[in-house]
Motif scaffolding. Structure first.
Motif, PDB file in Angstrom:
ATOM      1  N   HIS A  30      44.211   4.369  -5.087  1.00 46.46           N
ATOM      2  CA  HIS A  30      43.418   4.034  -4.094  1.00 46.46           C
ATOM      3  C   HIS A  30      44.408   4.430  -2.644  1.00 46.46           C
ATOM      4  O   HIS A  30      43.862   5.226  -1.826  1.00 46.46           O
ATOM      5  CB  HIS A  30      42.802   2.875  -3.751  1.00 46.46           C
ATOM      6  N   ILE A  31      45.325   4.030  -2.740  1.00 45.32           N
ATOM      7  CA  ILE A  31      46.485   4.393  -1.709  1.00 45.32           C
ATOM      8  C   ILE A  31      46.831   5.586  -1.532  1.00 45.32           C
ATOM      9  O   ILE A  31      46.887   6.311  -0.502  1.00 45.32           O
ATOM     10  CB  ILE A  31      47.813   3.448  -1.945  1.00 45.32           C
ATOM     11  N   ASP A  32      46.904   6.373  -2.656  1.00 44.48           N
ATOM     12  CA  ASP A  32      47.523   7.625  -2.795  1.00 44.48           C
ATOM     13  C   ASP A  32      46.027   8.520  -2.517  1.00 44.48           C
ATOM     14  O   ASP A  32      46.225   9.626  -1.593  1.00 44.48           O
ATOM     15  CB  ASP A  32      47.539   8.256  -4.392  1.00 44.48           C
ATOM     16  N   ALA A  33      45.046   8.182  -2.617  1.00 45.18           N
ATOM     17  CA  ALA A  33      43.838   8.971  -2.269  1.00 45.18           C
ATOM     18  C   ALA A  33      43.713   8.689  -0.631  1.00 45.18           C
ATOM     19  O   ALA A  33      43.253   9.697   0.054  1.00 45.18           O
ATOM     20  CB  ALA A  33      42.496   8.252  -2.827  1.00 45.18           C
ATOM     21  N   ASP A  34      43.965   7.589  -0.061  1.00 40.13           N
ATOM     22  CA  ASP A  34      43.957   7.432   1.343  1.00 40.13           C
ATOM     23  C   ASP A  34      44.746   8.379   2.101  1.00 40.13           C
ATOM     24  O   ASP A  34      44.490   8.988   3.080  1.00 40.13           O
ATOM     25  CB  ASP A  34      44.003   6.085   1.614  1.00 40.13           C
ATOM     26  N   GLN A  45      33.372  16.824   0.207  1.00 41.26           N
ATOM     27  CA  GLN A  45      32.806  16.373  -1.107  1.00 41.26           C
ATOM     28  C   GLN A  45      31.603  15.462  -1.178  1.00 41.26           C
ATOM     29  O   GLN A  45      31.499  14.874  -0.366  1.00 41.26           O
ATOM     30  CB  GLN A  45      34.029  15.809  -1.870  1.00 41.26           C
ATOM     31  N   ASP A  46      30.653  16.108  -2.181  1.00 43.93           N
ATOM     32  CA  ASP A  46      29.506  15.564  -2.155  1.00 43.93           C
ATOM     33  C   ASP A  46      29.548  14.060  -2.974  1.00 43.93           C
ATOM     34  O   ASP A  46      30.135  14.212  -4.196  1.00 43.93           O
ATOM     35  CB  ASP A  46      28.352  16.424  -2.757  1.00 43.93           C
ATOM     36  N   THR A  47      29.246  12.801  -2.368  1.00 44.71           N
ATOM     37  CA  THR A  47      29.147  11.791  -3.088  1.00 44.71           C
ATOM     38  C   THR A  47      27.853  10.868  -3.187  1.00 44.71           C
ATOM     39  O   THR A  47      27.093  11.473  -2.799  1.00 44.71           O
ATOM     40  CB  THR A  47      30.253  10.755  -2.543  1.00 44.71           C
ATOM     41  N   LEU A  53      34.646  13.468   3.712  1.00 42.60           N
ATOM     42  CA  LEU A  53      35.873  14.621   3.916  1.00 42.60           C
ATOM     43  C   LEU A  53      36.783  13.824   2.928  1.00 42.60           C
ATOM     44  O   LEU A  53      37.104  12.630   3.105  1.00 42.60           O
ATOM     45  CB  LEU A  53      36.335  14.308   5.384  1.00 42.60           C
ATOM     46  N   VAL A  54      37.099  14.530   1.936  1.00 45.14           N
ATOM     47  CA  VAL A  54      38.251  13.895   1.119  1.00 45.14           C
ATOM     48  C   VAL A  54      39.628  14.365   1.404  1.00 45.14           C
ATOM     49  O   VAL A  54      40.788  14.131   1.005  1.00 45.14           O
ATOM     50  CB  VAL A  54      38.079  14.110  -0.484  1.00 45.14           C
ATOM     51  N   SER A  55      39.868  15.150   2.406  1.00 50.14           N
ATOM     52  CA  SER A  55      41.472  15.793   2.824  1.00 50.14           C
ATOM     53  C   SER A  55      40.938  16.535   4.359  1.00 50.14           C
ATOM     54  O   SER A  55      39.835  16.889   4.615  1.00 50.14           O
ATOM     55  CB  SER A  55      41.761  16.810   2.135  1.00 50.14           C
ATOM     56  N   GLY A  56      42.136  16.493   4.947  1.00 49.93           N
ATOM     57  CA  GLY A  56      41.939  16.896   6.433  1.00 49.93           C
ATOM     58  C   GLY A  56      41.411  16.100   7.339  1.00 49.93           C
ATOM     59  O   GLY A  56      41.080  16.737   8.538  1.00 49.93           O
ATOM     60  N   LEU A  57      41.352  15.033   7.160  1.00 46.54           N
ATOM     61  CA  LEU A  57      40.936  14.051   8.094  1.00 46.54           C
ATOM     62  C   LEU A  57      41.526  14.021   9.585  1.00 46.54           C
ATOM     63  O   LEU A  57      41.171  14.133  10.667  1.00 46.54           O
ATOM     64  CB  LEU A  57      40.756  12.564   7.857  1.00 46.54           C
ATOM     65  N   ILE A 167      35.190  11.097  13.562  1.00 42.37           N
ATOM     66  CA  ILE A 167      34.565  12.204  13.255  1.00 42.37           C
ATOM     67  C   ILE A 167      33.062  12.350  13.200  1.00 42.37           C
ATOM     68  O   ILE A 167      32.548  13.127  13.420  1.00 42.37           O
ATOM     69  CB  ILE A 167      35.061  12.473  11.796  1.00 42.37           C
ATOM     70  N   ILE A 168      32.624  11.243  12.857  1.00 42.83           N
ATOM     71  CA  ILE A 168      31.099  10.948  12.893  1.00 42.83           C
ATOM     72  C   ILE A 168      30.714  10.405  14.552  1.00 42.83           C
ATOM     73  O   ILE A 168      29.583  10.263  14.534  1.00 42.83           O
ATOM     74  CB  ILE A 168      30.729   9.949  11.853  1.00 42.83           C
ATOM     75  N   GLY A 169      31.683  10.158  15.108  1.00 41.68           N
ATOM     76  CA  GLY A 169      31.170   9.827  16.696  1.00 41.68           C
ATOM     77  C   GLY A 169      30.868   8.141  16.939  1.00 41.68           C
ATOM     78  O   GLY A 169      30.436   7.710  17.815  1.00 41.68           O
ATOM     79  N   ALA A 170      31.519   7.410  16.041  1.00 36.02           N
ATOM     80  CA  ALA A 170      31.203   6.172  15.996  1.00 36.02           C
ATOM     81  C   ALA A 170      32.599   5.453  16.586  1.00 36.02           C
ATOM     82  O   ALA A 170      33.490   6.103  16.887  1.00 36.02           O
ATOM     83  CB  ALA A 170      30.980   5.673  14.608  1.00 36.02           C
ATOM     84  N   VAL A 171      32.396   4.346  16.879  1.00 38.90           N
ATOM     85  CA  VAL A 171      33.689   3.697  17.606  1.00 38.90           C
ATOM     86  C   VAL A 171      34.353   3.091  16.532  1.00 38.90           C
ATOM     87  O   VAL A 171      33.751   1.942  15.760  1.00 38.90           O
ATOM     88  CB  VAL A 171      32.965   2.608  18.576  1.00 38.90           C
ATOM     89  N   PRO A 172      35.484   3.277  16.209  1.00 37.00           N
ATOM     90  CA  PRO A 172      36.412   2.591  15.182  1.00 37.00           C
ATOM     91  C   PRO A 172      36.709   1.226  15.684  1.00 37.00           C
ATOM     92  O   PRO A 172      37.010   0.887  16.413  1.00 37.00           O
ATOM     93  CB  PRO A 172      37.730   3.353  14.858  1.00 37.00           C
ATOM     94  N   PRO A 173      36.805   0.359  14.554  1.00 30.21           N
ATOM     95  CA  PRO A 173      37.289  -0.893  14.525  1.00 30.21           C
ATOM     96  C   PRO A 173      38.703  -1.140  15.331  1.00 30.21           C
ATOM     97  O   PRO A 173      39.561  -0.392  14.863  1.00 30.21           O
ATOM     98  CB  PRO A 173      37.197  -1.858  13.162  1.00 30.21           C
ATOM     99  N   ARG A 174      38.999  -2.128  16.063  1.00 33.27           N
ATOM    100  CA  ARG A 174      40.154  -2.120  16.946  1.00 33.27           C
ATOM    101  C   ARG A 174      41.204  -3.183  16.231  1.00 33.27           C
ATOM    102  O   ARG A 174      40.914  -4.170  15.913  1.00 33.27           O
ATOM    103  CB  ARG A 174      39.759  -2.445  18.390  1.00 33.27           C
TER     104      ARG A 174
END
Length: 219
Positions: A30-34, A45-47, A53-57, A167-174
């Motif tokens: 999981h760490i490696d995927a992040d 990628q379709d889930t 997005l699975v890369s390029g964030l 990326i989706i226009g949401a407010v990330p948790p601080r």
């Protein structure tokens, strides 16, 4: 190392062949995927929960600087009016002192412990790609030797979540921030159960983290 009875990331029991590790193989994957999701060009990628997005964030952040846009959203050009200022949060997080700096702190920490080498780069994207490559290459050693691999995993999840939200226009948790008496900065979420200071090795439970953050703010 003193072998832990359970993975310090997910708290599940370790298998008999994992007792030379601080975290289990699924958590390592999981760490490696992040890490992989942050670097390189954007790849969708379709889930079962939709496209992700699975890369390029990190790269995708620079495409979200205009107000009112989200991943794949249209942009209007040719207006005769003054341009609307860029969205400041993605700009801030993709700049030199943003998310890439948080990741490079871990590269320096691993380098100090003797199992990573810092790379020199100038542009934030190159710095991110090199930091990710370094951390992925040395991850197998870190899960066996780094007693704060759970803190790394949690902070990495925060970095990925911040990118995805912007990326989706949401407010990330601080994230909250506290300074350990040894001088090391500790970032955590309000619901973090425990964090391990990578500077001095101290463990902080949930209430101790909150108290330390309050003391840091007061100082």
């Amino acid at each position: 190392m003193d072998a832990p009875a359970a993975c310090i990331v997910c708290r599940n029991d370790l298998f008999d062949d994992e007792w030379d590790r601080y975290c289990c193989r699924p958590c390592q994957n999981h760490i490696d995927a992040d890490l992989a999701a942050l670097a390189g060009p954007p790849l969708w990628q379709d889930t079962k929960h939709g496209r992700r997005l699975v890369s390029g964030l990190f790269t995708a952040l620079t495409g979200e600087l205009e107000p009112g846009t989200s991943a794949g959203g249209p942009r209007v050009s040719g207006s005769k009016t003054a341009p609307i200022p860029a969205r400041m949060e993605p700009l801030s997080q993709s700049a030199h002192g943003g998310l890439v700096n948080d990741l490079e702190e871990w590269v320096r920490d691993w380098e100090h412990r003797g199992y990573a080498t810092s790379c020199q780069a100038v542009r934030p994207q190159y710095r991110m790609d090199q930091a990710v490559a370094t951390l992925r290459f040395n991850l197998d050693i870190a899960v066996r030797k780094h007693e704060a691999i759970n803190s790394f995993a949690e902070e990495l999840t925060m970095i990925r979540g911040t990118c995805e939200a912007l990326i989706i226009g949401a407010v990330p948790p601080r994230p909250l921030s506290a300074i350990c008496p040894c001088g090391t900065r500790i970032k955590f979420h309000f619901d973090s159960p425990i964090r391990h200071c990578r500077g001095c090795g101290s463990d902080y439970g949930h209430h101790a983290l909150i108290a330390l953050a309050v003391a840091t703010q007061a100082a």
